[in-house]
Design an enzyme around this catalytic site. Sequence first.
Site, short mmCIF file in Angstrom:
data_model
loop_
_atom_site.label_atom_id
_atom_site.label_comp_id
_atom_site.label_asym_id
_atom_site.label_seq_id
_atom_site.Cartn_x
_atom_site.Cartn_y
_atom_site.Cartn_z
N ASP A 1 -1.56 -0.80 5.87
CA ASP A 1 -2.01 -0.33 7.18
C ASP A 1 -2.88 -1.39 7.81
O ASP A 1 -3.60 -2.09 7.12
CB ASP A 1 -2.87 0.94 7.02
N ASP B 1 0.88 -1.15 0.00
CA ASP B 1 0.00 0.00 0.00
C ASP B 1 0.93 1.22 0.00
O ASP B 1 2.03 1.15 0.53
CB ASP B 1 -0.86 -0.04 1.28
N ASP C 1 -6.64 -1.32 5.14
CA ASP C 1 -6.47 -2.35 4.12
C ASP C 1 -6.90 -3.72 4.63
O ASP C 1 -6.54 -4.74 4.05
CB ASP C 1 -5.00 -2.43 3.68
#
Lengths: 851, 57
Positions: A745, A550, A749
Amino acid sequence: MNKRLRDSSDLANPQQPQNMVPDSATPDKSAPESKSDSRTPSKVSREAPCTHCDLPTPYVGENPPHPLFCCNGCRGAYELIQGWGLDSYYDLRDQANGERNRMPEATDKGRFDSFDDPEFLGLSTPKQQSDGLQSAQLAVHGLHCAACAWLIENAAQQTEGWNTARVHLGDHTLRVMFDPATCSLSGIARLLHRLGYELAPITKQPDAHFRKENRRLLTQIAIAGFCAANAMWIAVALYAGDASGVAAEHRLLLRLMGTGLGLIAVAVPGRTFFRGAFAALRTWTPHMDLPVALGLSVGTVTGTVNAISGRGDVYFDSLAVLVFFLLVGRWIQFHQQHRAAKAVDLLLRITPAHANRIAADNTTDWVLVDTLRPDDQIRVAAGESLPADGIIAAGNTTLDRSLLTGESQPVAAQTGDEVSAGTLNLSRSIDVTVRAVGSESRIGRVMQSVESAMAERTPIVQLADAIGGWFVVIVTLLAIAALVIWSGEGWGLAAGHATALLIVACPCALALATPLAIAVSLGRAAKRKILIRDGASLQLLASKGILWFDKTGTLTEGRSRAQVLYGPETALSDAAAVERDCSHPIASAIERECLLQGLTPPDDAELLVVETGGVQGVCEGRQIVVGNIPFLTSKGIVCSAEILAAVDASLQIAATPIVIAVDGVATTVLGLSDPLRQQAAETVATLQRRGWQVGILSGDHPAIVAAVAQQIGIPLELAHGGLLPADKLERVRQPQSMITVMIGDGANDAAALAAADVGIAVRGGAEVSLQAAPIFIASGRLTSIVELIRGSSATSKLIRTTFAVSLSYNLFAVGFALAGWISPLLAAVLMPLSSISVLSLTLAWPTFRSP
Amino acid sequence: MSVLYIALPIAIFLGAAGMVACIRCIRSGQYDDMDTPAVRMLIDDKPSVEKKQTKDK
């Protein structure tokens, strides 16, 4: 209730005993027993029991009718059961009763009944779960290796009402889940007792049963050692006597003495193996004790026969030494397993074992953390870790909470704030009122979920379990084969070779290899602030695949920074002053940058206009406009060529340009960007070097994602921007031949983290993250991912190596024994060596060590 | 060589005495914890000093 149901209809029943006292004569409250007691005190034994409830009925006579009831309620129940066709209930019940009556000691029944008493269970009291089941954790005595765990877990599957059992070899505990309606804890305890295991409630000190087992093993080793040492020197005397001559009477004395010592060794410390073997036979389960016990019996029988007949070898020196070595090996294994469990007993590593308790008279005293109770006051000096959860009673300080939350910045904490065990007190001494200790604390609960990883059955563990079972069967068959092959050379020799084979082939090391490797790795990883919830992830990470990062908050800091790209920095303080009251991310970025540059924004600013694209205000008499180019143009401000060039440059580095104009003249260009985390590029490069594909899945604008990808060396075709959480999930789920790893995270996520083959959370709280992803990086450093990957492949290599070592040891050992090259004595020395080699390999292997 | 009839039981008896002593030590808990004593010297003995001071007062 039965009595209340009793009514006149009883009398109308033809099956009712003739001499039953009419209800009108009996007060409703009197119990059937008291009735009979008062009327026929001497004939209690002849009273016929109620067909349904077994309580005595008023009927007294030689041939009680069937069925016979004590009251109408029982009749109703009986008829109901008959009506349903469930009459086998009564047979079953009688069988069950018979079983209970067959228990060896009458006191045993009481002993197991106390397993349903919360007072006796203490910490092991079953806890109700949301699905109606109850779960409890108990200590188990008598566990040896993975085969025992397998046996108990299988017993659970075959027992009605007992849903699951999870044996924790590391600390010799068992977690059971059962249905309280059909199964009771006392029933489970009774069943396991029959299998040869002893259950006990866990205590405040989880070490209590470790201590007991340790003492038991050491005592047995002492006895075996005594027997072995004396049997050995007697054997030496006999051999010397053979060489230089010995009087027949002395020879007989020595042989008898040696035999006596050997028999003691086999009977006293050696009974451990027989007990295990009997349990294995009773349940028809292959168990490592079986070959050992078989070997011991063959040796004992041959030795005794030879000693009495006065011909041939007495094997008792070998047998005593064998028992001694086996027990030493078992003790070492027990000790190491316990130590590995301690390494995973992370609370001990992360929270201190001692606390400075404040007494009522304000003196302090160092006590063990286990003895702390809620509402105790403790003092935590600067630089110490907090031993328990609590509330600050006095003092202000800053705390490093990174272990629990992953945030690396120190957090201020004042009197009245909640604090958690495992956080580090940074600046000043504080007094804390204790709220929760040990496994009840927040970090304790996190660690429990990490610990449960130890019991997890990874595929390779299952393989080891399966092989272990077959192994025992094959070894036993081979031993019989050895007996047959060598029987031509004489019974003594054949028995010796078969004994050696049985002993040398113990699959102990095989069963030990994998669980130990995983336990040790998880413990070491946790010490490096990498919390792993399940061991299977370690194995997955050992192969290669694709890693999705991410972007925001993972590769980048997650907070934008406004850097001055062109023009004087003083404009920054003006802009900050004007934007002080805005809660926009851009405003806070500008304010932060002001702080970083050491500028103090003036106080008397006024915000006049807030529109999409920018703000306008007055600061110390100057007209300030902050915004993008269209906003400035709409306010009639013309940008110079230098400003426009700076704006272009900003776009080039994927930073959002913000222009500040003072008194109608654009002076400064700010580039707003989310800075990359330190070591992001280095981490990605290392991962790519190790053969992983690295990509980005981000919700951010594709152009920005592309720029970030370029900066840290991720190929553009793997950098995906503008994705919604559902899109991320889609991408992670895409069927791929390779392992898919998602790093993000903990909070936002969660779905993608959970859907990936392996999810790694890098931010957020440990509890939440570990729920979504099996791995949480508490250090907050991206380099920990490299460490994790490196550690995983090292662990996997370790498992394969130890597996190969123990398997090839067994193959060679069995081969040599079959060929008759190994004596029982040599076998006794070799057997623990295989376990020790696996242990030392595991402990020396560089998994999760600092590079 | 008849000394063997006396020497052998004495030897066994001495060995057994040693074994019994060892088992007594194990039962009394001497071998329960093989790791902590090694680390114990590292634990601050500040508390005992403090205790002494409070007693002195």
